[in-house]
Design an enzyme around this catalytic site. Structure first.
Site, PDB file in Angstrom:
ATOM      1  N   CYS A   1      23.837 -45.775 -34.805  1.00 25.17           N
ATOM      2  CA  CYS A   1      23.154 -45.015 -35.872  1.00 25.17           C
ATOM      3  C   CYS A   1      23.811 -43.884 -36.076  1.00 25.17           C
ATOM      4  O   CYS A   1      23.718 -43.358 -37.441  1.00 25.17           O
ATOM      5  CB  CYS A   1      21.639 -44.973 -35.361  1.00 25.17           C
ATOM      6  SG  CYS A   1      20.567 -46.481 -35.637  1.00 25.17           S
TER       7      CYS A   1
ATOM      8  N   CYS B   1      21.308 -43.482 -30.882  1.00 24.72           N
ATOM      9  CA  CYS B   1      22.200 -44.427 -30.567  1.00 24.72           C
ATOM     10  C   CYS B   1      23.664 -44.542 -31.161  1.00 24.72           C
ATOM     11  O   CYS B   1      23.516 -43.912 -32.177  1.00 24.72           O
ATOM     12  CB  CYS B   1      21.610 -45.893 -30.376  1.00 24.72           C
ATOM     13  SG  CYS B   1      21.774 -46.659 -32.032  1.00 24.72           S
TER      14      CYS B   1
ATOM     15  N   ASP C   1       8.994 -56.532 -19.260  1.00 19.17           N
ATOM     16  CA  ASP C   1      10.229 -56.726 -19.467  1.00 19.17           C
ATOM     17  C   ASP C   1      10.499 -58.015 -20.363  1.00 19.17           C
ATOM     18  O   ASP C   1       9.583 -58.825 -20.508  1.00 19.17           O
ATOM     19  CB  ASP C   1      11.075 -57.128 -18.186  1.00 19.17           C
ATOM     20  CG  ASP C   1      10.513 -58.402 -17.673  1.00 19.17           C
ATOM     21  OD1 ASP C   1      11.578 -59.392 -17.850  1.00 19.17           O
ATOM     22  OD2 ASP C   1       9.513 -58.816 -17.001  1.00 19.17           O
TER      23      ASP C   1
ATOM     24  N   HIS D   1      21.468 -50.233 -29.685  1.00 22.74           N
ATOM     25  CA  HIS D   1      20.624 -49.717 -30.746  1.00 22.74           C
ATOM     26  C   HIS D   1      19.138 -50.453 -30.093  1.00 22.74           C
ATOM     27  O   HIS D   1      18.068 -49.731 -30.111  1.00 22.74           O
ATOM     28  CB  HIS D   1      20.847 -50.322 -31.886  1.00 22.74           C
ATOM     29  CG  HIS D   1      19.556 -49.947 -32.772  1.00 22.74           C
ATOM     30  ND1 HIS D   1      19.250 -48.737 -33.499  1.00 22.74           N
ATOM     31  CD2 HIS D   1      18.654 -50.896 -33.446  1.00 22.74           C
ATOM     32  CE1 HIS D   1      18.239 -48.909 -34.078  1.00 22.74           C
ATOM     33  NE2 HIS D   1      17.788 -50.064 -34.239  1.00 22.74           N
TER      34      HIS D   1
ATOM     35  N   CYS E   1      17.612 -42.328 -35.319  1.00 23.78           N
ATOM     36  CA  CYS E   1      17.851 -42.977 -34.050  1.00 23.78           C
ATOM     37  C   CYS E   1      19.362 -42.189 -33.624  1.00 23.78           C
ATOM     38  O   CYS E   1      19.988 -41.868 -34.088  1.00 23.78           O
ATOM     39  CB  CYS E   1      18.015 -44.670 -34.349  1.00 23.78           C
ATOM     40  SG  CYS E   1      18.593 -45.260 -32.583  1.00 23.78           S
TER      41      CYS E   1
ATOM     42  N   ASP F   1      12.737 -60.585 -10.074  1.00 21.32           N
ATOM     43  CA  ASP F   1      11.698 -61.585 -10.081  1.00 21.32           C
ATOM     44  C   ASP F   1      11.941 -62.726  -9.041  1.00 21.32           C
ATOM     45  O   ASP F   1      12.825 -62.512  -8.198  1.00 21.32           O
ATOM     46  CB  ASP F   1      11.812 -62.391 -11.300  1.00 21.32           C
ATOM     47  CG  ASP F   1      13.398 -62.896 -11.605  1.00 21.32           C
ATOM     48  OD1 ASP F   1      13.952 -62.959 -10.852  1.00 21.32           O
ATOM     49  OD2 ASP F   1      13.249 -63.533 -12.847  1.00 21.32           O
TER      50      ASP F   1
END
Length: 374
Positions: free
Chosen positions: A311, A308, A268, A337, A306, A90
């Site tokens: 999980c 990840c 974002d 996660h 999930c 940015d």
């Protein structure tokens, strides 16, 4: 730069690919925020393994620390942080906006006082482009003047005028960098606050400058959600279809769906990682606070299916224990996660667009997410 492979039949949602110096990414896409050259509480390797190929860095913070000399020595932010894929940076304009007591805005640029050590600095449209070139940004943003809701029309006109003037100066400097071999893309930013005539004027002025991509600024800055959706729809109608569109600062499912529905390609937000560090995580049934006592004996994962680490290996009960005990591993797992959740959501959204069922997917997802949220 942008190739569109499918347009949704009922909305402005679209899918495609974005060709950047460090590889191609599929859009629409969410970008994790790496403010200081790192996505907080997670390694770049883990972000990479999820499939993310574009993350965001913060010009204001990197300018103050570690500073230009460091990036010149290392050859840019990619080498410094060992991130092999694309980086969007940015302009620092939002930080200038949010640190109002520490800055003065004039036509030539912004003079501000560092929140770190109180030292004074001066940013101009040209110096911001030059610094982002030093960072080696794949996508860089023009310096703009972001304004809060409920300012006067007179102040909004002045900020809109200054944003356009700065955009022109930024493009001149970027053209010089391009002639020297720099491959990063410069995006112009639309402002106009919450005045539709100014939004239209800003859109026309920024589009006329023919940037590689266009960003919508000044939304999701504290206005009601209904106002956000109204001005997002109004502004996005002016954007050229052949260029990538970026909406800054949104990162929850309801706002993501609104953005995609209006043809936005990139977005974002720090929300996913910030809330994760405080023990709040995404699920398809809404957000849950892992610190709540009701999770203490829960042997199930945060979200069934999930992939990840949190999980696939750990229970909600163990996650609660980590947060209550103040263990760093808790925020790390929760961050992984939340980023995996958003990555998977974007994959599903792109599939739904290609199959012309985006509207029904949005309705079904949000009906469950909003109505069942804990």
């Amino acid at each position: 730069m942008l190739t569109i492979d499918h347009n949704d039949t009922l909305t402005a949602a679209r899918t495609g690919t974005l060709a950047l110096p460090h590889g191609t990414i599929e859009v629409p896409a969410f970008m994790p925020v790496g403010t200081n050259g790192t996505v907080k509480a997670i390694s770049h390797a883990a972000v990479d393994n999820m499939g993310y190929r574009l993350i965001l860095g913060n010009t204001y913070h990197l300018y103050l620390r570690p500073g230009k000399e460091v990036f010149e020595t290392y050859g840019g932010l990619h080498a410094f942080s060992s991130w092999p894929h694309n980086i969007l940076t940015d302009s620092g304009g939002f930080q200038v906006f949010s640190l109002a007591p520490f800055r003065k805005i004039r036509d030539e640029g912004v003079r501000f006082r560092s929140h770190i050590d109180g030292s004074y600095h001066h940013l101009t449209p040209e110096s911001v482009v030059e610094f982002q070139r030093t960072l080696g940004s794949d996508i860089m943003m023009c310096l703009d003047e972001c304004t809060p809701p409920e300012i006067s029309y007179k102040k909004a006109i002045e900020a809109c005028r200054r944003t356009t003037a700065w955009a022109k100066r930024s493009k001149v400097r970027w053209d010089i960098e391009r002639e020297a071999g720099f491959e990063g893309k410069l995006f112009g930013i639309i402002q106009g606050n919450f005045f539709k005539d100014l939004r239209k004027i800003s859109s026309e002025e920024i589009i006329e400058l023919d940037f590689p991509g266009i960003a919508i600024g000044g939304l999701s800055v504290g206005e009601p959600k209904e106002t956000f959706e109204e001005y997002l729809a109004y502004t996005s109608q002016f954007l050229p279809s052949e260029k990538p569109r970026y909406l800054m600062g949104i990162g929850t499912p309801d706002y993501i769906f609104a953005a995609v529905e209006n043809g936005i390609d990139l977005f974002d937000c720090v929300f996913a990682t910030r809330t994760a560090r405080n023990g709040t995580v995404f699920t398809k049934d809404g957000m849950i606070n892992l610190k709540k006592a009701g999770h203490a004996l829960d042997k199930g994962p945060i979200e069934e299916g999930c992939t990840c680490q949190a999980c696939t290996r750990y229970s909600r009960g163990y996650m609660r224990h980590l947060f209550k005990a103040g263990e760093l591993f808790g925020p790390m797992l929760a961050t992984e996660h939340n980023l995996q959740f958003l990555y998977d959501l974007m994959v599903e959204i792109r599939h739904s667009i290609r199959e012309d069922r985006f509207s029904s997917f949005k309705k079904n997802f949000l009906d469950r997410y909003v109505k069942k949220g804990n």
